[in-house]
Scaffold this motif. Structure first.
Motif, PDB file in Angstrom:
ATOM      1  N   TYR A 177       0.245   4.639   5.470  1.00 45.58           N
ATOM      2  CA  TYR A 177       0.170   4.300   6.892  1.00 45.58           C
ATOM      3  C   TYR A 177       1.278   3.329   7.280  1.00 45.58           C
ATOM      4  O   TYR A 177       1.774   2.574   6.452  1.00 45.58           O
ATOM      5  CB  TYR A 177      -1.211   3.711   7.205  1.00 45.58           C
ATOM      6  CG  TYR A 177      -1.465   2.396   6.482  1.00 45.58           C
ATOM      7  CD1 TYR A 177      -1.232   1.185   7.114  1.00 45.58           C
ATOM      8  CD2 TYR A 177      -1.911   2.374   5.145  1.00 45.58           C
ATOM      9  CE1 TYR A 177      -1.445  -0.015   6.439  1.00 45.58           C
ATOM     10  CE2 TYR A 177      -2.127   1.183   4.477  1.00 45.58           C
ATOM     11  CZ  TYR A 177      -1.893  -0.005   5.128  1.00 45.58           C
ATOM     12  OH  TYR A 177      -2.090  -1.190   4.471  1.00 45.58           O
ATOM     13  N   SER A 178       1.662   3.375   8.551  1.00 45.21           N
ATOM     14  CA  SER A 178       2.705   2.478   9.053  1.00 45.21           C
ATOM     15  C   SER A 178       2.177   1.059   9.209  1.00 45.21           C
ATOM     16  O   SER A 178       1.012   0.863   9.542  1.00 45.21           O
ATOM     17  CB  SER A 178       3.205   2.980  10.404  1.00 45.21           C
ATOM     18  OG  SER A 178       4.039   1.997  10.993  1.00 45.21           O
ATOM     19  N   LYS A 179       3.045   0.078   8.963  1.00 45.99           N
ATOM     20  CA  LYS A 179       2.638  -1.323   9.113  1.00 45.99           C
ATOM     21  C   LYS A 179       3.174  -1.942  10.399  1.00 45.99           C
ATOM     22  O   LYS A 179       3.099  -3.165  10.592  1.00 45.99           O
ATOM     23  CB  LYS A 179       3.081  -2.155   7.902  1.00 45.99           C
ATOM     24  CG  LYS A 179       2.198  -1.926   6.661  1.00 45.99           C
ATOM     25  CD  LYS A 179       2.818  -0.979   5.668  1.00 45.99           C
ATOM     26  CE  LYS A 179       1.792  -0.265   4.814  1.00 45.99           C
ATOM     27  NZ  LYS A 179       2.416   0.838   4.050  1.00 45.99           N
ATOM     28  N   ASN A 209       6.799   8.327  22.098  1.00 46.45           N
ATOM     29  CA  ASN A 209       6.788   6.918  22.514  1.00 46.45           C
ATOM     30  C   ASN A 209       7.452   6.026  21.465  1.00 46.45           C
ATOM     31  O   ASN A 209       8.169   5.086  21.796  1.00 46.45           O
ATOM     32  CB  ASN A 209       5.368   6.438  22.866  1.00 46.45           C
ATOM     33  CG  ASN A 209       4.377   6.592  21.733  1.00 46.45           C
ATOM     34  OD1 ASN A 209       4.727   7.094  20.658  1.00 46.45           O
ATOM     35  ND2 ASN A 209       3.143   6.163  21.951  1.00 46.45           N
ATOM     36  N   ARG A 210       7.263   6.341  20.182  1.00 47.76           N
ATOM     37  CA  ARG A 210       7.891   5.493  19.157  1.00 47.76           C
ATOM     38  C   ARG A 210       9.404   5.712  19.154  1.00 47.76           C
ATOM     39  O   ARG A 210      10.182   4.778  18.959  1.00 47.76           O
ATOM     40  CB  ARG A 210       7.284   5.809  17.781  1.00 47.76           C
ATOM     41  CG  ARG A 210       7.745   4.798  16.789  1.00 47.76           C
ATOM     42  CD  ARG A 210       6.784   4.316  15.757  1.00 47.76           C
ATOM     43  NE  ARG A 210       7.486   3.243  15.039  1.00 47.76           N
ATOM     44  CZ  ARG A 210       7.352   2.970  13.761  1.00 47.76           C
ATOM     45  NH1 ARG A 210       6.476   3.645  13.032  1.00 47.76           N
ATOM     46  NH2 ARG A 210       8.042   2.012  13.198  1.00 47.76           N
ATOM     47  N   LEU A 211       9.828   6.967  19.368  1.00 47.92           N
ATOM     48  CA  LEU A 211      11.268   7.253  19.422  1.00 47.92           C
ATOM     49  C   LEU A 211      11.925   6.512  20.588  1.00 47.92           C
ATOM     50  O   LEU A 211      12.976   5.884  20.434  1.00 47.92           O
ATOM     51  CB  LEU A 211      11.478   8.769  19.555  1.00 47.92           C
ATOM     52  CG  LEU A 211      12.927   9.221  19.676  1.00 47.92           C
ATOM     53  CD1 LEU A 211      13.683   8.952  18.383  1.00 47.92           C
ATOM     54  CD2 LEU A 211      13.015  10.699  20.029  1.00 47.92           C
ATOM     55  N   ASP A 242       0.824  -1.222   0.000  1.00 50.67           N
ATOM     56  CA  ASP A 242       0.000   0.000   0.000  1.00 50.67           C
ATOM     57  C   ASP A 242       0.856   1.270   0.000  1.00 50.67           C
ATOM     58  O   ASP A 242       0.802   2.069   0.940  1.00 50.67           O
ATOM     59  CB  ASP A 242      -0.957   0.007   1.204  1.00 50.67           C
ATOM     60  CG  ASP A 242      -2.172  -0.871   0.963  1.00 50.67           C
ATOM     61  OD1 ASP A 242      -2.304  -1.418  -0.147  1.00 50.67           O
ATOM     62  OD2 ASP A 242      -2.998  -0.980   1.891  1.00 50.67           O
ATOM     63  N   GLU A 243       1.632   1.456  -1.028  1.00 51.32           N
ATOM     64  CA  GLU A 243       2.507   2.629  -1.115  1.00 51.32           C
ATOM     65  C   GLU A 243       2.293   3.362  -2.438  1.00 51.32           C
ATOM     66  O   GLU A 243       3.216   3.965  -2.988  1.00 51.32           O
ATOM     67  CB  GLU A 243       3.985   2.207  -0.995  1.00 51.32           C
ATOM     68  CG  GLU A 243       4.353   1.475   0.283  1.00 51.32           C
ATOM     69  CD  GLU A 243       4.410   2.368   1.525  1.00 51.32           C
ATOM     70  OE1 GLU A 243       4.117   3.578   1.415  1.00 51.32           O
ATOM     71  OE2 GLU A 243       4.732   1.830   2.596  1.00 51.32           O
ATOM     72  N   ARG A 244       1.074   3.332  -2.957  1.00 49.98           N
ATOM     73  CA  ARG A 244       0.785   3.898  -4.269  1.00 49.98           C
ATOM     74  C   ARG A 244       1.280   5.340  -4.432  1.00 49.98           C
ATOM     75  O   ARG A 244       1.815   5.716  -5.461  1.00 49.98           O
ATOM     76  CB  ARG A 244      -0.738   3.838  -4.475  1.00 49.98           C
ATOM     77  CG  ARG A 244      -1.221   4.128  -5.865  1.00 49.98           C
ATOM     78  CD  ARG A 244      -2.740   4.132  -5.892  1.00 49.98           C
ATOM     79  NE  ARG A 244      -3.274   4.952  -4.810  1.00 49.98           N
ATOM     80  CZ  ARG A 244      -4.498   4.832  -4.300  1.00 49.98           C
ATOM     81  NH1 ARG A 244      -5.313   3.926  -4.756  1.00 49.98           N
ATOM     82  NH2 ARG A 244      -4.900   5.619  -3.329  1.00 49.98           N
TER      83      ARG A 244
END
Ligand code: GDP
Ligand code: MG
Length: 253
Positions: free
Chosen positions: A212-214, A133-135, A13-15
Protein backbone atom coordinates in the motif's frame (compact mmCIF):
# COMPACT_ATOMS: atom_id res chain seq x y z
CA UNK A 1 34.15 3.77 -16.45
CA UNK A 2 32.90 1.65 -13.57
CA UNK A 3 32.13 3.32 -10.28
CA UNK A 4 31.05 1.80 -7.02
CA UNK A 5 27.25 2.02 -7.05
CA UNK A 6 24.78 1.75 -4.17
CA UNK A 7 21.00 1.61 -4.57
CA UNK A 8 19.33 2.89 -1.40
CA UNK A 9 15.81 1.54 -0.97
CA UNK A 10 13.68 2.60 2.02
CA UNK A 11 11.10 0.05 3.12
CA UNK A 12 8.03 0.12 5.27
CA UNK A 13 5.78 -2.93 4.90
CA UNK A 14 7.27 -4.12 1.61
CA UNK A 15 7.63 -7.84 2.34
CA UNK A 16 6.30 -8.96 -1.03
CA UNK A 17 8.38 -6.46 -2.97
CA UNK A 18 11.94 -6.69 -1.63
CA UNK A 19 12.75 -10.03 -3.30
CA UNK A 20 11.63 -9.07 -6.82
CA UNK A 21 13.22 -5.61 -6.66
CA UNK A 22 16.59 -7.04 -5.54
CA UNK A 23 16.61 -9.59 -8.35
CA UNK A 24 15.73 -6.92 -10.89
CA UNK A 25 18.51 -4.62 -9.65
CA UNK A 26 21.19 -7.32 -9.82
CA UNK A 27 19.96 -8.36 -13.28
CA UNK A 28 20.25 -4.78 -14.49
CA UNK A 29 23.66 -4.14 -12.88
CA UNK A 30 25.45 -7.17 -11.40
CA UNK A 31 28.13 -4.95 -9.86
CA UNK A 32 25.75 -2.69 -7.99
CA UNK A 33 24.99 -3.13 -4.29
CA UNK A 34 21.76 -2.46 -2.43
CA UNK A 35 21.12 -0.94 0.98
CA UNK A 36 17.60 -1.42 2.33
CA UNK A 37 16.68 1.03 5.09
CA UNK A 38 13.83 -0.53 7.03
CA UNK A 39 11.79 1.27 9.68
CA UNK A 40 10.77 -1.67 11.81
CA UNK A 41 8.07 -2.78 9.34
CA UNK A 42 5.20 -4.49 11.17
CA UNK A 43 4.87 -7.02 8.33
CA UNK A 44 8.32 -8.50 9.01
CA UNK A 45 10.17 -6.98 6.05
CA UNK A 46 13.22 -6.43 8.28
CA UNK A 47 13.63 -10.09 9.24
CA UNK A 48 13.17 -11.17 5.62
CA UNK A 49 15.86 -8.70 4.54
CA UNK A 50 18.27 -10.12 7.12
CA UNK A 51 17.76 -13.58 5.62
CA UNK A 52 18.35 -12.24 2.12
CA UNK A 53 21.49 -10.36 3.22
CA UNK A 54 22.92 -13.53 4.79
CA UNK A 55 22.79 -15.19 1.36
CA UNK A 56 23.74 -12.26 -0.86
CA UNK A 57 26.89 -10.21 -0.15
CA UNK A 58 25.77 -7.36 -2.44
CA UNK A 59 22.70 -6.78 -0.26
CA UNK A 60 22.88 -4.75 2.98
CA UNK A 61 20.27 -3.85 5.58
CA UNK A 62 20.08 -0.88 7.90
CA UNK A 63 17.50 -1.25 10.66
CA UNK A 64 16.65 2.34 11.23
CA UNK A 65 14.21 2.12 14.16
CA UNK A 66 10.61 3.30 14.43
CA UNK A 67 8.81 4.71 11.37
CA UNK A 68 10.28 8.15 10.86
CA UNK A 69 9.47 8.95 7.22
CA UNK A 70 11.18 8.56 3.90
CA UNK A 71 13.49 11.54 4.35
CA UNK A 72 14.97 10.30 7.61
CA UNK A 73 15.51 6.85 6.12
CA UNK A 74 17.38 8.28 3.14
CA UNK A 75 19.60 10.52 5.26
CA UNK A 76 20.64 7.46 7.30
CA UNK A 77 21.23 5.52 4.07
CA UNK A 78 23.31 8.29 2.48
CA UNK A 79 25.54 8.52 5.54
CA UNK A 80 26.01 4.75 5.54
CA UNK A 81 26.99 4.84 1.85
CA UNK A 82 29.32 7.84 2.12
CA UNK A 83 31.17 6.25 5.03
CA UNK A 84 31.82 3.20 2.85
CA UNK A 85 33.11 5.03 -0.20
CA UNK A 86 30.34 4.49 -2.76
CA UNK A 87 30.65 6.93 -5.64
CA UNK A 88 27.13 6.77 -7.09
CA UNK A 89 24.21 6.60 -4.67
CA UNK A 90 20.69 6.01 -5.98
CA UNK A 91 17.31 6.55 -4.45
CA UNK A 92 14.74 3.98 -5.48
CA UNK A 93 11.32 2.83 -4.23
CA UNK A 94 10.84 -0.77 -3.14
CA UNK A 95 7.46 -1.21 -4.79
CA UNK A 96 8.47 -1.71 -8.42
CA UNK A 97 7.45 1.79 -9.52
CA UNK A 98 11.04 2.46 -10.52
CA UNK A 99 12.39 0.04 -13.13
CA UNK A 100 15.97 -1.09 -12.42
CA UNK A 101 16.47 -1.51 -16.18
CA UNK A 102 16.91 2.25 -16.27
CA UNK A 103 19.98 2.18 -13.96
CA UNK A 104 22.49 2.16 -16.86
CA UNK A 105 20.88 5.29 -18.35
CA UNK A 106 21.28 7.09 -15.00
CA UNK A 107 24.91 5.98 -14.72
CA UNK A 108 25.66 7.16 -18.27
CA UNK A 109 24.12 10.57 -17.54
CA UNK A 110 26.03 10.77 -14.25
CA UNK A 111 29.34 10.84 -16.15
CA UNK A 112 28.59 14.49 -17.00
CA UNK A 113 26.16 15.46 -14.22
CA UNK A 114 26.39 15.57 -10.45
CA UNK A 115 22.76 14.67 -9.86
CA UNK A 116 20.59 12.69 -12.25
CA UNK A 117 16.82 12.80 -11.85
CA UNK A 118 14.36 10.36 -13.35
CA UNK A 119 11.53 12.33 -14.95
CA UNK A 120 8.03 11.09 -15.62
CA UNK A 121 6.94 14.22 -17.42
CA UNK A 122 9.59 15.56 -19.79
CA UNK A 123 8.64 14.94 -23.43
CA UNK A 124 5.36 13.19 -22.55
CA UNK A 125 3.62 11.59 -19.59
CA UNK A 126 4.95 8.16 -18.62
CA UNK A 127 2.90 7.18 -15.57
CA UNK A 128 1.05 3.89 -15.79
CA UNK A 129 -2.09 3.11 -13.75
CA UNK A 130 -2.27 6.11 -11.47
CA UNK A 131 -5.68 7.62 -10.77
CA UNK A 132 -6.14 10.93 -12.57
CA UNK A 133 -6.27 12.96 -9.35
CA UNK A 134 -2.88 11.66 -8.19
CA UNK A 135 -1.36 12.32 -11.63
CA UNK A 136 -2.70 15.89 -11.70
CA UNK A 137 -1.44 16.52 -8.16
CA UNK A 138 2.04 15.28 -9.07
CA UNK A 139 2.26 17.21 -12.34
CA UNK A 140 0.76 20.33 -10.75
CA UNK A 141 3.32 20.12 -7.94
CA UNK A 142 6.10 20.27 -10.54
CA UNK A 143 4.74 23.41 -12.20
CA UNK A 144 4.14 25.05 -8.84
CA UNK A 145 7.65 24.28 -7.53
CA UNK A 146 9.20 25.77 -10.65
CA UNK A 147 7.08 28.93 -10.48
CA UNK A 148 7.80 29.62 -6.82
CA UNK A 149 11.42 28.52 -6.50
CA UNK A 150 12.77 28.63 -10.07
CA UNK A 151 14.03 25.06 -9.82
CA UNK A 152 14.27 24.12 -13.51
CA UNK A 153 13.35 20.44 -13.42
CA UNK A 154 10.25 18.74 -14.81
CA UNK A 155 9.58 16.28 -11.96
CA UNK A 156 10.90 17.68 -8.65
CA UNK A 157 9.00 15.25 -6.42
CA UNK A 158 10.22 12.14 -8.24
CA UNK A 159 12.07 9.58 -6.14
CA UNK A 160 14.30 7.82 -8.68
CA UNK A 161 17.61 9.70 -8.51
CA UNK A 162 21.34 9.18 -8.74
CA UNK A 163 23.74 11.36 -6.73
CA UNK A 164 27.47 11.60 -6.99
CA UNK A 165 29.13 11.28 -3.59
CA UNK A 166 30.39 14.85 -4.05
CA UNK A 167 26.87 16.30 -4.17
CA UNK A 168 25.77 14.33 -1.14
CA UNK A 169 28.76 15.61 0.79
CA UNK A 170 27.88 19.17 -0.24
CA UNK A 171 24.23 18.84 0.78
CA UNK A 172 24.27 19.34 4.53
CA UNK A 173 22.34 16.18 5.42
CA UNK A 174 21.94 17.20 9.05
CA UNK A 175 20.11 20.35 7.95
CA UNK A 176 17.54 18.51 5.82
CA UNK A 177 14.23 19.04 7.59
CA UNK A 178 11.84 17.06 5.35
CA UNK A 179 10.54 13.76 6.58
CA UNK A 180 8.22 12.84 3.72
CA UNK A 181 8.31 13.28 -0.05
CA UNK A 182 9.33 16.94 0.12
CA UNK A 183 12.74 15.46 0.85
CA UNK A 184 13.07 15.04 -2.93
CA UNK A 185 12.62 18.74 -3.57
CA UNK A 186 14.79 19.79 -0.66
CA UNK A 187 17.80 17.73 -1.75
CA UNK A 188 17.53 18.68 -5.43
CA UNK A 189 17.05 22.34 -4.53
CA UNK A 190 20.15 22.31 -2.35
CA UNK A 191 22.25 20.81 -5.16
CA UNK A 192 20.89 23.31 -7.68
CA UNK A 193 21.44 26.44 -5.55
CA UNK A 194 25.02 25.30 -4.97
CA UNK A 195 25.55 25.22 -8.72
CA UNK A 196 25.79 21.47 -9.27
CA UNK A 197 24.95 20.08 -12.72
CA UNK A 198 21.55 18.36 -12.87
CA UNK A 199 20.47 16.03 -15.68
CA UNK A 200 17.08 14.44 -16.30
CA UNK A 201 16.52 11.02 -17.82
CA UNK A 202 13.08 9.86 -18.95
CA UNK A 203 11.62 7.04 -16.88
CA UNK A 204 8.40 5.03 -17.02
CA UNK A 205 6.66 4.99 -13.63
CA UNK A 206 4.38 2.07 -12.82
CA UNK A 207 1.93 2.13 -9.94
CA UNK A 208 2.67 -0.43 -7.24
CA UNK A 209 1.07 -3.88 -7.63
CA UNK A 210 1.57 -5.15 -4.05
CA UNK A 211 1.39 -3.46 -0.67
CA UNK A 212 0.00 0.00 0.00
CA UNK A 213 1.03 3.61 -0.58
CA UNK A 214 2.30 5.63 2.37
CA UNK A 215 1.29 8.99 0.95
CA UNK A 216 -0.76 10.90 3.54
CA UNK A 217 -2.30 14.33 3.89
CA UNK A 218 0.45 15.25 6.35
CA UNK A 219 3.12 14.41 3.78
CA UNK A 220 1.35 16.48 1.09
CA UNK A 221 1.01 19.42 3.47
CA UNK A 222 4.68 19.25 4.41
CA UNK A 223 5.59 19.36 0.70
CA UNK A 224 3.38 22.39 0.05
CA UNK A 225 4.95 24.37 2.90
CA UNK A 226 8.42 23.24 1.89
CA UNK A 227 8.10 24.95 -1.52
CA UNK A 228 7.90 28.33 0.20
CA UNK A 229 10.57 27.51 2.75
CA UNK A 230 12.99 26.61 -0.05
CA UNK A 231 12.22 29.79 -1.99
CA UNK A 232 12.83 31.81 1.17
CA UNK A 233 16.10 29.99 1.90
CA UNK A 234 17.29 31.24 -1.48
CA UNK A 235 15.72 34.69 -0.82
CA UNK A 236 13.32 34.25 -3.76
CA UNK A 237 16.18 34.64 -6.24
CA UNK A 238 14.91 31.78 -8.44
CA UNK A 239 18.45 30.98 -9.58
CA UNK A 240 21.54 29.29 -8.10
CA UNK A 241 23.64 31.19 -5.57
CA UNK A 242 26.86 29.71 -6.85
CA UNK A 243 28.26 28.82 -10.23
CA UNK A 244 30.62 25.88 -10.09
CA UNK A 245 33.51 25.72 -12.52
CA UNK A 246 33.12 23.07 -15.23
CA UNK A 247 34.97 19.93 -14.16
CA UNK A 248 38.28 19.14 -15.80
CA UNK A 249 37.90 16.61 -18.63
CA UNK A 250 38.57 13.04 -17.50
CA UNK A 251 42.14 11.92 -18.22
CA UNK A 252 42.39 9.60 -21.22
CA UNK A 253 43.05 6.05 -20.06
N1 GDP B 1 12.02 3.30 5.87
C1 GDP B 1 10.88 3.92 5.48
N2 GDP B 1 10.44 3.77 4.21
C2 GDP B 1 9.30 4.41 3.84
C3 GDP B 1 8.56 5.25 4.72
N3 GDP B 1 7.50 5.75 4.03
C4 GDP B 1 7.56 5.25 2.78
N4 GDP B 1 8.65 4.43 2.66
C5 GDP B 1 9.13 3.71 1.46
O1 GDP B 1 9.34 4.67 0.46
C6 GDP B 1 8.99 4.17 -0.82
C7 GDP B 1 7.91 5.05 -1.46
O2 GDP B 1 6.72 4.96 -0.72
P1 GDP B 1 5.32 4.62 -1.38
O3 GDP B 1 4.36 4.24 -0.32
O4 GDP B 1 5.51 3.65 -2.51
O5 GDP B 1 4.91 5.99 -1.95
P2 GDP B 1 4.16 6.31 -3.32
O6 GDP B 1 4.81 5.51 -4.38
O7 GDP B 1 4.33 7.76 -3.50
O8 GDP B 1 2.73 5.91 -3.07
C8 GDP B 1 8.55 2.73 -0.59
O9 GDP B 1 9.66 1.88 -0.82
C9 GDP B 1 8.13 2.74 0.88
O10 GDP B 1 8.23 1.47 1.49
C10 GDP B 1 9.06 5.40 6.07
O11 GDP B 1 8.50 6.09 6.90
N5 GDP B 1 10.22 4.73 6.37
MG1 MG C 1 5.24 3.80 -4.53
Amino acid sequence: MHRKTLLIIPTYDERDNVGPISEAVFRADPEAEILFVDDDSPDGTGALLDEMAAREPRLHVLHHGAKAGLGRAYVAGFKWGLERGYERLFEMDADGSHDPKEIPAFLAASETADLVLGTRYKGGIRVIDWPLNRLLLSMGAGVFVRLVTGLPVSDPTGGYKCYSAEVLRAIDLDKIVSNGYSFQMETTFSAWTQGFRIAEVPIVFLDRRLGYSKLSLGIAREAFCMVFRLAWRNRFRRRPRAVRPAPAPAPQA
